[in-house]
Scaffold this motif. Structure first.
Motif, short mmCIF file in Angstrom:
data_model
loop_
_atom_site.label_atom_id
_atom_site.label_comp_id
_atom_site.label_asym_id
_atom_site.label_seq_id
_atom_site.Cartn_x
_atom_site.Cartn_y
_atom_site.Cartn_z
N UNK A 14 0.84 -1.20 0.00
CA UNK A 14 0.00 0.00 0.00
C UNK A 14 0.88 1.25 0.00
N UNK A 15 1.94 1.21 0.78
CA UNK A 15 2.84 2.36 0.84
C UNK A 15 3.54 2.59 -0.49
N UNK A 16 4.01 1.51 -1.10
CA UNK A 16 4.68 1.63 -2.41
C UNK A 16 3.71 2.15 -3.46
N UNK A 17 2.48 1.66 -3.43
CA UNK A 17 1.47 2.15 -4.37
C UNK A 17 1.21 3.63 -4.21
N UNK A 18 1.18 4.10 -2.96
CA UNK A 18 0.96 5.52 -2.71
C UNK A 18 2.14 6.35 -3.19
N UNK A 19 3.36 5.88 -2.95
CA UNK A 19 4.54 6.61 -3.42
C UNK A 19 4.51 6.72 -4.94
N UNK A 20 4.19 5.62 -5.62
CA UNK A 20 4.09 5.64 -7.08
C UNK A 20 3.00 6.61 -7.52
N UNK A 21 1.85 6.57 -6.85
CA UNK A 21 0.75 7.49 -7.20
C UNK A 21 1.19 8.94 -7.05
N UNK A 22 1.83 9.25 -5.95
CA UNK A 22 2.23 10.64 -5.71
C UNK A 22 3.35 11.09 -6.66
N UNK A 23 4.29 10.20 -6.93
CA UNK A 23 5.45 10.62 -7.71
C UNK A 23 5.27 10.47 -9.22
N UNK A 24 4.66 9.39 -9.68
CA UNK A 24 4.55 9.16 -11.12
C UNK A 24 3.22 9.63 -11.71
N UNK A 25 2.14 9.47 -10.95
CA UNK A 25 0.83 9.86 -11.46
C UNK A 25 0.55 11.34 -11.19
N UNK A 26 0.71 11.73 -9.92
CA UNK A 26 0.41 13.11 -9.53
C UNK A 26 1.60 14.05 -9.73
N UNK A 27 2.78 13.48 -9.92
CA UNK A 27 4.02 14.24 -10.15
C UNK A 27 4.26 15.32 -9.09
N UNK A 28 4.19 14.91 -7.84
CA UNK A 28 4.38 15.84 -6.72
C UNK A 28 5.84 16.22 -6.50
N UNK A 29 6.74 15.35 -6.88
CA UNK A 29 8.15 15.59 -6.59
C UNK A 29 8.45 15.29 -5.13
N UNK A 30 9.73 15.17 -4.82
CA UNK A 30 10.12 14.80 -3.46
C UNK A 30 9.70 15.83 -2.43
N UNK A 31 9.80 17.11 -2.78
CA UNK A 31 9.44 18.16 -1.82
C UNK A 31 7.93 18.27 -1.63
N UNK A 32 7.16 17.84 -2.64
CA UNK A 32 5.70 17.90 -2.53
C UNK A 32 5.08 16.61 -2.04
N UNK A 33 5.91 15.60 -1.77
CA UNK A 33 5.38 14.31 -1.34
C UNK A 33 4.70 14.45 0.03
N UNK A 34 3.50 13.92 0.13
CA UNK A 34 2.72 14.00 1.36
C UNK A 34 2.97 12.73 2.17
N UNK A 35 3.96 12.79 3.06
CA UNK A 35 4.37 11.63 3.85
C UNK A 35 3.24 11.09 4.73
N UNK A 36 2.45 11.95 5.39
CA UNK A 36 1.35 11.40 6.20
C UNK A 36 0.39 10.53 5.38
N UNK A 37 0.15 10.90 4.15
CA UNK A 37 -0.72 10.11 3.29
C UNK A 37 -0.12 8.72 3.06
#
Length: 150
Positions: A1-24
């Protein structure tokens, strides 16, 4: 679940490392650990008792029960849990579930039936959750994106 969320935030939503929402990501990991793993693992045990065997017909029966009965209920609960963890009120959460359930279940029906037929036919019960989790990296990316955009 965590890996899926990281992929969603970084590859799909393109948040970047500084925009990554760690609590999510932590919430998604908690949901995976406390809800998804135990519930899906328990479901496979129940399903094996309801429909014993490993023939092709048995695999199809298990897939129909899994996708026709379990998946819609499970996805509704998943959306409700993520909504509650994101601070939605009961009314907001219910609205979110109504909006997202049909498309989520429809997408599930495109991915999981062939995976589950192979899983139920070829894979011993003790390894089924692991097989599902391999495919679920992509699925969890979608779920995280879907649950957190509504």
């Amino acid at each position: 679940m965590g890996a899926g969320d990281v992929i969603a935030q970084q590859l799909v939503e393109r948040r970047g490392l500084h925009g990554h929402h760690v609590p999510r990501t932590l919430k998604m990991m908690a949901i995976g650990f406390c809800f998804v793993g135990p519930v899906v693992g328990g479901w496979y045990k129940i399903l094996d008792q309801l429909v014993p065997g490993t023939t092709k017909v048995v695999a199809v029966k298990k897939m129909v029960l899994d996708q026709g009965g379990f998946a819609p209920c499970f996805l509704g609960c998943f959306l409700a849990i993520t909504g509650a963890m994101n601070g939605l009120s009961a009314a907001e959460n219910w609205s979110k579930i109504q909006q997202g359930s049909f498309t989520t279940v429809s997408f599930s029906a495109q991915i999981w039936p062939p995976v589950q037929i192979a899983n139920f036919y070829f894979v011993p019960l003790k390894h089924r959750l692991a097989v599902v989790q391999c495919v679920a990296i992509v699925w969890n990316c979608y779920l995280s994106w879907k649950a957190n955009r509504m």
